[in-house]
Motif scaffolding. Structure first.
Motif, PDB file in Angstrom:
ATOM      1  N   THR A 114      16.844  12.835  29.738  1.00 11.37           N
ATOM      2  CA  THR A 114      18.286  11.984  30.209  1.00 11.37           C
ATOM      3  C   THR A 114      19.417  12.680  29.807  1.00 11.37           C
ATOM      4  O   THR A 114      19.607  13.828  29.142  1.00 11.37           O
ATOM      5  CB  THR A 114      18.053  10.599  29.420  1.00 11.37           C
ATOM      6  OG1 THR A 114      18.658  10.906  27.890  1.00 11.37           O
ATOM      7  CG2 THR A 114      16.804  10.171  29.469  1.00 11.37           C
ATOM      8  N   LEU A 147      15.218  10.571  24.063  1.00  8.78           N
ATOM      9  CA  LEU A 147      16.122  10.581  25.194  1.00  8.78           C
ATOM     10  C   LEU A 147      15.909  11.854  26.006  1.00  8.78           C
ATOM     11  O   LEU A 147      16.888  12.171  26.675  1.00  8.78           O
ATOM     12  CB  LEU A 147      17.509  10.376  24.823  1.00  8.78           C
ATOM     13  CG  LEU A 147      17.693   8.769  24.297  1.00  8.78           C
ATOM     14  CD1 LEU A 147      18.952   8.876  23.458  1.00  8.78           C
ATOM     15  CD2 LEU A 147      17.606   7.882  25.488  1.00  8.78           C
ATOM     16  N   ARG A 169      14.680   1.096  25.930  1.00  8.94           N
ATOM     17  CA  ARG A 169      15.219   2.416  26.138  1.00  8.94           C
ATOM     18  C   ARG A 169      15.663   2.946  27.718  1.00  8.94           C
ATOM     19  O   ARG A 169      16.639   3.212  27.982  1.00  8.94           O
ATOM     20  CB  ARG A 169      14.548   3.421  25.362  1.00  8.94           C
ATOM     21  CG  ARG A 169      15.120   4.979  25.282  1.00  8.94           C
ATOM     22  CD  ARG A 169      14.173   5.838  24.660  1.00  8.94           C
ATOM     23  NE  ARG A 169      12.894   5.993  25.624  1.00  8.94           N
ATOM     24  CZ  ARG A 169      11.810   5.694  25.509  1.00  8.94           C
ATOM     25  NH1 ARG A 169      11.371   5.209  24.061  1.00  8.94           N
ATOM     26  NH2 ARG A 169      10.852   6.118  26.127  1.00  8.94           N
ATOM     27  N   ARG A 170      14.310   2.582  28.389  1.00  7.44           N
ATOM     28  CA  ARG A 170      14.481   3.042  29.921  1.00  7.44           C
ATOM     29  C   ARG A 170      15.644   2.142  30.494  1.00  7.44           C
ATOM     30  O   ARG A 170      16.245   2.838  31.380  1.00  7.44           O
ATOM     31  CB  ARG A 170      13.309   3.037  30.546  1.00  7.44           C
ATOM     32  CG  ARG A 170      12.250   3.883  30.129  1.00  7.44           C
ATOM     33  CD  ARG A 170      11.041   3.980  31.255  1.00  7.44           C
ATOM     34  NE  ARG A 170      10.033   2.794  30.999  1.00  7.44           N
ATOM     35  CZ  ARG A 170       9.159   2.418  30.038  1.00  7.44           C
ATOM     36  NH1 ARG A 170       8.955   3.345  29.007  1.00  7.44           N
ATOM     37  NH2 ARG A 170       8.772   1.288  30.092  1.00  7.44           N
ATOM     38  N   GLU A 171      15.480   0.990  30.308  1.00  9.95           N
ATOM     39  CA  GLU A 171      16.721   0.083  31.144  1.00  9.95           C
ATOM     40  C   GLU A 171      18.003   0.408  30.533  1.00  9.95           C
ATOM     41  O   GLU A 171      18.894   0.640  31.584  1.00  9.95           O
ATOM     42  CB  GLU A 171      16.282  -1.435  30.993  1.00  9.95           C
ATOM     43  CG  GLU A 171      17.419  -2.185  31.457  1.00  9.95           C
ATOM     44  CD  GLU A 171      16.992  -3.527  31.452  1.00  9.95           C
ATOM     45  OE1 GLU A 171      18.083  -4.491  31.480  1.00  9.95           O
ATOM     46  OE2 GLU A 171      15.948  -4.273  30.894  1.00  9.95           O
ATOM     47  N   VAL A 174      19.314   3.192  29.261  1.00  7.51           N
ATOM     48  CA  VAL A 174      19.647   4.485  30.065  1.00  7.51           C
ATOM     49  C   VAL A 174      19.852   4.625  31.363  1.00  7.51           C
ATOM     50  O   VAL A 174      20.760   4.936  32.004  1.00  7.51           O
ATOM     51  CB  VAL A 174      18.525   5.633  29.598  1.00  7.51           C
ATOM     52  CG1 VAL A 174      18.589   6.928  30.607  1.00  7.51           C
ATOM     53  CG2 VAL A 174      18.513   5.945  28.253  1.00  7.51           C
ATOM     54  N   GLU A 175      19.026   3.943  32.088  1.00  3.03           N
ATOM     55  CA  GLU A 175      19.204   3.727  33.476  1.00  3.03           C
ATOM     56  C   GLU A 175      20.600   2.980  33.925  1.00  3.03           C
ATOM     57  O   GLU A 175      21.383   3.409  34.850  1.00  3.03           O
ATOM     58  CB  GLU A 175      18.021   2.964  34.212  1.00  3.03           C
ATOM     59  CG  GLU A 175      18.092   3.053  35.883  1.00  3.03           C
ATOM     60  CD  GLU A 175      16.832   2.182  36.393  1.00  3.03           C
ATOM     61  OE1 GLU A 175      16.931   1.522  37.553  1.00  3.03           O
ATOM     62  OE2 GLU A 175      15.860   2.267  35.835  1.00  3.03           O
ATOM     63  N   ASP A 227      23.580   5.235  33.058  1.00  3.18           N
ATOM     64  CA  ASP A 227      23.368   6.497  33.927  1.00  3.18           C
ATOM     65  C   ASP A 227      24.089   6.076  35.250  1.00  3.18           C
ATOM     66  O   ASP A 227      25.071   6.774  35.639  1.00  3.18           O
ATOM     67  CB  ASP A 227      22.348   7.038  34.140  1.00  3.18           C
ATOM     68  CG  ASP A 227      22.315   8.455  34.616  1.00  3.18           C
ATOM     69  OD1 ASP A 227      23.112   8.788  35.460  1.00  3.18           O
ATOM     70  OD2 ASP A 227      21.089   8.988  34.580  1.00  3.18           O
ATOM     71  N   ASN A 251      10.026   0.892  24.539  1.00  2.84           N
ATOM     72  CA  ASN A 251      10.283   1.865  25.200  1.00  2.84           C
ATOM     73  C   ASN A 251      10.903   1.235  26.715  1.00  2.84           C
ATOM     74  O   ASN A 251      11.737   1.974  27.365  1.00  2.84           O
ATOM     75  CB  ASN A 251       8.971   2.640  25.763  1.00  2.84           C
ATOM     76  CG  ASN A 251       8.227   3.166  24.976  1.00  2.84           C
ATOM     77  OD1 ASN A 251       9.008   3.771  24.029  1.00  2.84           O
ATOM     78  ND2 ASN A 251       6.952   3.297  24.810  1.00  2.84           N
ATOM     79  N   ARG A 252      10.494   0.109  27.064  1.00  2.00           N
ATOM     80  CA  ARG A 252      11.266  -0.420  28.156  1.00  2.00           C
ATOM     81  C   ARG A 252      12.799  -0.835  27.811  1.00  2.00           C
ATOM     82  O   ARG A 252      13.599  -0.609  29.030  1.00  2.00           O
ATOM     83  CB  ARG A 252      10.705  -1.789  28.311  1.00  2.00           C
ATOM     84  CG  ARG A 252      11.264  -2.594  29.912  1.00  2.00           C
ATOM     85  CD  ARG A 252      10.674  -3.963  29.865  1.00  2.00           C
ATOM     86  NE  ARG A 252      11.292  -4.786  28.916  1.00  2.00           N
ATOM     87  CZ  ARG A 252      12.610  -5.133  28.735  1.00  2.00           C
ATOM     88  NH1 ARG A 252      13.538  -4.951  29.812  1.00  2.00           N
ATOM     89  NH2 ARG A 252      13.136  -5.886  27.796  1.00  2.00           N
ATOM     90  N   ARG A 309       5.560  -0.652  23.365  1.00  2.00           N
ATOM     91  CA  ARG A 309       5.897  -0.649  24.882  1.00  2.00           C
ATOM     92  C   ARG A 309       7.177  -1.244  25.105  1.00  2.00           C
ATOM     93  O   ARG A 309       7.938  -0.998  25.942  1.00  2.00           O
ATOM     94  CB  ARG A 309       4.780  -1.115  25.759  1.00  2.00           C
ATOM     95  CG  ARG A 309       4.521  -2.654  25.465  1.00  2.00           C
ATOM     96  CD  ARG A 309       3.513  -3.043  26.266  1.00  2.00           C
ATOM     97  NE  ARG A 309       3.219  -4.606  26.279  1.00  2.00           N
ATOM     98  CZ  ARG A 309       2.495  -5.138  25.450  1.00  2.00           C
ATOM     99  NH1 ARG A 309       2.060  -4.594  24.270  1.00  2.00           N
ATOM    100  NH2 ARG A 309       2.468  -6.547  25.368  1.00  2.00           N
TER     101      ARG A 309
END
Length: 837
Positions: free
Chosen positions: A482, A479, A508-510, A512-513, A516, A505-506, A502
């Motif tokens: 972020t 993270l 995690r990104r979703e 966090v977004e 946030d 990773n997707r 992968r």
């Protein structure tokens, strides 16, 4: 009290200051927009930036308070409403308010939008806090004159969260009670336009003679507040918000001070009582310091509050010049020094040009020092060749370190960064079974928001290396960059499973977004549909009920018994006794009663804890009215009246110091129980006409037509500080009972200084002011009561002045004739004062 109960509140005059505060640990920020705040000279923000500001702050879990801490004039109420609407829509966490009329307006707009009572409300007692409770204020900002014992008492009795200033510039006058800038330049401190008259030099006049003071000239310029070593005592006294002054300061100042107080507060809750280091104090001094003091937090010590020798920031004291060399000076330094630091030579007269510049070289015993010279060593300080004229520097001059570029670079690095200013803990739960998606629940622990994100691919049976807790922690916990860090991980997998990296990773990104994106969402407040400004009386309605000349009442405020006797021989409708000492009141009442005149007794301008005995004594004397000068005293009398139903009770007359500047404030105080109100001295004639035109009861207002304007009202006692060996009223020897002091300004005007029963000082303007030329306007708008205030006038002058105003009110002479007559008979003349500004 827990760590989360304490708020560190930082100032922000621009975006860099706001970022500096967030990056260095502030829990909340206070800031202003273009209009309606007490720092008109700050850069300030724009109203249309509010959503962006609050989104930024809320993203980092920081609260944002908008400063609305000025008086609002009648013609500004519509704009004020628009700003409040914008604050509600943007999710501002609270507005900091001075004007009680604005408090009423806000409550008519929204029942739950948070309001903080500004220090400009002059809240200094439990009773003043109680007065605010019907309006559901979330917290109060106490006056800077309250000491720790009083703060504790207010908290215990009033039980409302308390905000206290802990660092920054001190006003010598009670906030909300300074009229100096208003009087001298039409720039009101109650409008955010303070001209800092307290920082000017004055000569001390004692009984009409100038007292030699050496290099002491800044008699009203206090040192700066620094209470970092009192953090434990403040927390234990019940303070919940630690406020740092400085919306006109640099982002480096904000970063420096916020980080130091963050460390001090955290240290308290970690059980560390070691206090700030010497180096930390020096760094605070370096950012801004006129010399540090605890202000009034330890109690009153007039000798420590005001230095008197300089009015501006000096930085860190280095020592005195021992010898002047061809290219520099010799000094035993009392603080570290290095090349590039800024210095100034102080010869004891800051009104003259001072020599100063950058340090070019440092030598010790003829050898150049490349690094930093430590305190305690004797060195040669070599300034830049074109910076300093060494012929103007003398042995004995003090040297101050005015800037430290290395410190500034370190402070700027805290907020000039691409990294997030803060990271927040995440709790993560992971579940999975073969043939189904991997399910994850991500919780922002601070905000309490949770999002679920599932894999798009089903879990498969692992043939080689199945997922385990360590793999998930490594992949889902990446993270960096972020706002989050993985704090807790729960894993529940059935069997040996795998999903592509992968896909992790997707996920995690979703997650966090989405989390946030949830952080900046504003709180939702209730907003009423009705327009609270729709039902006000129009100027046309006001014109329908003018006061006839014969209806006008004249009242006289007297400050000596001789003035009372003289006023009793005129046709005044009431006498006000405003004496320095309460023991003089009975004689005034006896004199007025013998003449058949109603009499009002005036309260002090300030109400502190434990001072109700003064007001009990006033009630024992059974005056016809009480001139009430603060909300604490007003609450006391309203409560006493409620507890004595059916008994005769004095009329309650609210004085100018209640700061009534609009019809909403009139409504609030009238609904609270005030019988008569005096409009604020901040109003000019047009603003007064606007107020009277919108007020439903102009007959409930009394206008002051003649007075010496009370400019500074201060806890700082000039008598004690400069003509006594004592430190406060317990040991000063009461020089105020034997001497008269005035402060002579740069143009030769001597402004009288008078004390009250609480040993507070009021500095009055030397020149009388008269509003006689506006009598016709006031009569037409329905005003029926007019007050004339005296200060040092002899008895014969009292009668003469009252007869002039009586003739004007009855229409026998014009207001202009009154003004000319006063101007002709006064040695210093007379001014039209703030009404004409």
């Amino acid at each position: 009290m827990q760590r989360q109960d304490i708020e560190l509140l930082a100032p922000a005059g621009d975006w860099d200051c706001m970022r500096a505060a967030v990056a260095n640990g502030a829990d909340a920020i206070f800031f202003g927009v273009e209009k309606f705040n007490a720092r008109a000279r700050a850069n300030n923000f724009r109203m249309d930036e509010l959503p962006e500001i609050m989104g930024f702050l809320h993203r980092y879990g920081v609260k944002g308070f908008l400063t609305f801490n000025i008086l609002v004039f009648e013609d500004e109420l519509r704009d004020a409403k628009a700003l409040i609407d914008a604050c509600i829509d943007a999710g501002v966490d609270a507005v900091i308010v001075q004007d009680l009329g604005l408090v009423k307006l806000i409550r008519e707009i929204s029942p739950d939008f948070p309001i903080h009572g500004s220090t400009q409300m002059t809240i200094t007692s439990p009773e003043a806090v109680e007065f605010t409770k019907p309006f559901d204020l979330e917290r109060v900002v106490l006056g800077r004159e309250n000491n720790l014992k009083q703060i504790r008492k207010i908290g215990e009795q009033a039980k409302l969260p308390m905000e206290v200033f802990v660092h920054g510039a001190l006003c010598v006058s009670y906030s909300g009670q300074c009229l100096t800038s208003e009087m001298w330049g039409g720039r009101s401190a109650n409008r955010g336009e303070c001209a800092q008259a307290c920082r000017l030099p004055y000569d001390l006049m004692v009984d009409g003679e100038q007292k030699p003071m050496g290099d002491i000239a800044y008699l009203l310029s206090p040192k700066d507040l620094a209470a970092i070593d009192l953090v434990p005592e403040l927390i234990e006294a019940g303070v919940t918000s630690f406020k740092i002054e400085g919306r006109l300061k640099t982002p480096e100042y904000v970063a420096n001070v916020v980080s130091k107080y963050r460390k001090a507060i955290d240290a308290y809750f970690d059980g560390d009582r070691s206090g700030p280091t010497r180096e930390e104090i020096r760094e605070l001094e370096q950012s801004f310091s006129r010399g540090f003091t605890h202000g009034f937090l330890d109690g009153t010590n007039n000798k420590k509050l005001v230095d008197g020798s300089f009015p501006k920031s000096r930085g860190v004291y280095l020592g005195r010049v021992e010898r002047v060399l061809r290219d520099g000076v010799v000094c035993r330094i009392e603080a570290p020094l290095k090349r590039g630091d800024g210095i100034v030579f102080d010869a004891g007269d800051p009104t003259q040009k001072e020599e100063g510049g950058r340090v070019y070289d440092i030598r010790r015993q003829g050898v150049k020092i490349e690094g930093e010279a430590a305190e305690g060593v004797v060195i040669d300080i070599v300034p830049g060749r074109n910076d300093v004229n060494l012929q103007r520097v003398k042995a004995g001059d003090r040297i101050w370190k005015t800037s430290d570029p290395a410190l500034d670079r370190r402070l700027r690095a805290t907020f000039e960064t691409d990294k997030p200013y803060r990271v927040f803990p995440l709790a993560l739960r992971v579940e999975g079974r073969e043939g189904e998606p991997l399910r994850t629940w991500w919780t922002d622990v601070q905000k309490g928001n949770t999002v679920q994100v599932d894999s798009e691919l089903p879990l498969e049976k692992a043939l080689k290396r199945p997922m385990d807790r360590q793999l998930l922690e490594d992949q889902l916990g990446r993270l960096g960059g972020t706002l989050f860090q993985l704090d807790l991980l729960e894993v529940e997998l059935e069997g040996e499973l795998i999903v592509p990296v992968r896909e992790l990773n997707r996920l995690r990104r979703e997650a966090v977004e989405r989390l946030d994106g949830e952080r900046p969402k504003p709180p939702v407040y209730v907003k009423r549909e009705a327009d609270p400004l729709a039902g006000s009386r129009s100027p046309e309605q006001a014109a329908a009920a003018p006061a006839a000349p014969g209806e006008a009442r004249l009242t006289a405020l007297c400050r000596t018994l001789e003035q009372v006797r003289a006023a009793c021989e005129t046709d005044v409708a009431m006498i006000y006794a405003d004496f320095e000492f309460i023991k003089q009141f009975p004689a005034a009442i006896e004199t007025a009663r013998a003449a058949g005149k109603p009499i009002a007794l005036a309260t002090p301008r300030i109400h502190m804890p434990g001072e109700n005995g003064y007001h009990a004594n006033i009630l024992k004397l059974k005056p016809d009215a009480v001139l009430v000068r603060n909300t604490g005293a007003l609450y006391y009398y309203l409560k006493a009246r409620m507890e004595r139903p059916g008994e005769p009770f004095p009329q309650l007359i609210g004085d100018f110091s209640l700061n009534v500047a609009n019809h909403k404030a009139v409504e609030l105080f009238r609904e609270a129980g005030c019988d008569v109100l005096t409009p604020s001295y901040d109003l000019n004639i047009q603003q007064m006409v606007d107020l009277l035109g919108r007020t439903a009861e102009p007959e409930a207002l009394e206008v002051v037509l003649h007075q010496h304007l009370p400019m500074f009202h201060t806890e700082h006692c000039v008598y004690c500080t400069f003509i006594s060996e004592g430190t406060d009223f317990t040991n000063c020897g009461r020089p105020c009972e034997e001497h008269d002091i005035s402060l002579q300004d740069r143009i030769g005007m001597s402004h009288p200084v008078r004390v009250d029963e609480g040993c507070r000082n009021t500095v009055y303007n030397a020149i009388e002011q008269s509003g006689a030329e506006y009598v016709k306007n006031f009569l037409e708008l329905g005003v029926r009561s007019y007050r004339i205030e005296f200060l040092e006038e002899p008895a014969e002058k009292v009668g003469e002045v009252l007869r002039l105003y009586r003739d004007a009110l009855d229409g026998r002479i014009s207001g202009t004739q009154v003004w000319r007559s006063l101007k002709a008979t006064n040695q210093l003349g007379v001014t039209r004062g703030q009404l004409a500004k």
